[in-house]
Design an enzyme around this catalytic site. Structure first.
Site, PDB file in Angstrom:
ATOM      1  N   PRO A 106      72.535  28.762 -70.883  1.00 22.09           N
ATOM      2  CA  PRO A 106      73.767  28.053 -71.218  1.00 22.09           C
ATOM      3  C   PRO A 106      73.620  27.318 -72.548  1.00 22.09           C
ATOM      4  O   PRO A 106      72.640  26.616 -72.777  1.00 22.09           O
ATOM      5  CB  PRO A 106      73.931  27.075 -70.049  1.00 22.09           C
ATOM      6  CG  PRO A 106      73.182  27.700 -68.917  1.00 22.09           C
ATOM      7  CD  PRO A 106      72.018  28.394 -69.563  1.00 22.09           C
ATOM      8  N   GLU A 107      74.610  27.505 -73.417  1.00 26.41           N
ATOM      9  CA  GLU A 107      74.586  26.864 -74.718  1.00 26.41           C
ATOM     10  C   GLU A 107      75.671  25.793 -74.763  1.00 26.41           C
ATOM     11  O   GLU A 107      76.251  25.453 -73.732  1.00 26.41           O
ATOM     12  CB  GLU A 107      74.736  27.923 -75.813  1.00 26.41           C
ATOM     13  CG  GLU A 107      73.599  28.958 -75.759  1.00 26.41           C
ATOM     14  CD  GLU A 107      73.673  30.014 -76.855  1.00 26.41           C
ATOM     15  OE1 GLU A 107      74.453  29.833 -77.808  1.00 26.41           O
ATOM     16  OE2 GLU A 107      72.947  31.024 -76.762  1.00 26.41           O
ATOM     17  N   ARG A 125      63.396  35.412 -80.574  1.00 20.54           N
ATOM     18  CA  ARG A 125      64.730  35.612 -80.006  1.00 20.54           C
ATOM     19  C   ARG A 125      65.332  36.878 -80.578  1.00 20.54           C
ATOM     20  O   ARG A 125      65.190  37.179 -81.766  1.00 20.54           O
ATOM     21  CB  ARG A 125      65.655  34.421 -80.322  1.00 20.54           C
ATOM     22  CG  ARG A 125      65.105  33.061 -79.917  1.00 20.54           C
ATOM     23  CD  ARG A 125      64.861  32.950 -78.425  1.00 20.54           C
ATOM     24  NE  ARG A 125      66.090  33.065 -77.666  1.00 20.54           N
ATOM     25  CZ  ARG A 125      66.911  32.051 -77.399  1.00 20.54           C
ATOM     26  NH1 ARG A 125      66.631  30.837 -77.872  1.00 20.54           N
ATOM     27  NH2 ARG A 125      67.995  32.224 -76.670  1.00 20.54           N
ATOM     28  N   LYS A 139      72.901  20.073 -75.664  1.00 16.80           N
ATOM     29  CA  LYS A 139      73.094  20.836 -74.427  1.00 16.80           C
ATOM     30  C   LYS A 139      72.839  19.982 -73.186  1.00 16.80           C
ATOM     31  O   LYS A 139      72.643  20.513 -72.092  1.00 16.80           O
ATOM     32  CB  LYS A 139      72.171  22.055 -74.425  1.00 16.80           C
ATOM     33  CG  LYS A 139      72.425  23.018 -75.581  1.00 16.80           C
ATOM     34  CD  LYS A 139      71.438  24.172 -75.552  1.00 16.80           C
ATOM     35  CE  LYS A 139      71.578  25.047 -76.788  1.00 16.80           C
ATOM     36  NZ  LYS A 139      70.591  26.161 -76.795  1.00 16.80           N
TER      37      LYS A 139
END
Length: 270
Positions: A2-3, A259, A57
């Site tokens: 979740p960002e 990433r 976040k």
């Protein structure tokens, strides 16, 4: 993971059930998350929820005596359920309120966190964070100054929370595509105009994602159980070998800073 849009969506979804309500108790079933759940949380009883907010976040729940701080980690989510609803395998924490609702934290990978602080401005994890991307502080002048002499890859630079918070992997990929910038371009080579374009697109992409309820790829769901619909708007993220929506060239991928990065080799020349 979740960002920022997913955390903002979560905050907006649970706020109507928490703000102004009284927390009767907090049930901790599994204290071993990324860090141990703060012991103070299990002692909370009959406390009014003053307000909900977000920093980077992190979800912030302000109570009368301090702040609950939650992080969804890799696979965490919060949903609003009724008292007495069945408990799922990975339901690790319940916030039980006096309106008959329970805000329930589910986290299969247990990489999230639930912490406590009495003084938000002294909370260690917040001390070195950059500005919020949707704030006025984050503008082209700021990004221009921050990027000077930086030899890091542009995508890595944008995902650095000390530069700007909340621009995670999904939204960094999408922003760079919209700006026609290669993810491996050095941050220090940005022009002033490119900084302005990046700021504009970061704000636009994140705002659109929030309006769509975030992005659901695997685990994330909104508090009411719906997926995040921004996944339908993704132009390059996760689309390796699919045609670029602009020119039709196959989307390529590479690993930057451990990433996955996705880009169009024609539209985003290095």
């Amino acid at each position: 993971m979740p960002e920022l849009p997913e955390v903002e969506t979560t905050k907006n979804g649970i706020s109507p059930y928490l703000e102004g309500a009284i927390i009767e108790k907090i049930v901790v079933r599994q204290p071993k998350l990324r860090w141990m759940v703060s012991e103070e949380l299990a002692q909370i009883t009959q406390q009014k929820v003053i307000a909900l907010s977000r920093r980077a976040k992190y979800l912030i729940i302000q109570l009368e005596t301090g702040y609950m701080i939650g992080h969804l980690g890799m696979s965490g989510s919060l949903r609003v359920v009724e008292k007495g609803d069945l408990i799922d395998k990975h339901d690790h924490l319940d916030i039980v309120v006096n309106n008959g609702k329970v805000v329930r934290y589910n986290d299969p990978r247990r990489f999230g966190a639930w912490l406590w602080t009495e003084k938000l401005d002294e909370f260690p994890l917040f001390l070195k964070l950059g500005p919020e991307p949707l704030s006025e502080e984050f503008d082209s002048d700021y990004l221009w100054q921050k990027s000077r002499k930086k030899q890091t890859a542009l995508k890595t630079f944008l995902m650095d929370n000390a530069v700007v918070v909340g621009v995670g992997n999904i939204y960094a990929n999408e922003t760079l595509f919209l700006c026609n910038l290669h993810p491996q371009k050095t941050a220090g080579s940005l022009t002033k105009a490119q900084c302005g374009q990046l700021v504009e697109q970061i704000k636009q992409v994140l705002s659109n994602a929030i309006q769509q309820g975030g992005t659901t790829l695997k685990d994330f769901l909104q508090p009411d159980g719906r997926p995040g619909y921004f996944v339908q708007e993704l132009r390059v993220y996760g689309n390796k070998d699919k045609p670029c929506p602009t020119c039709g060239t196959k989307i390529e991928s590479l690993v930057i800073g451990q990433r996955n990065s996705f880009y169009c080799p024609k539209c985003q020349k290095r």
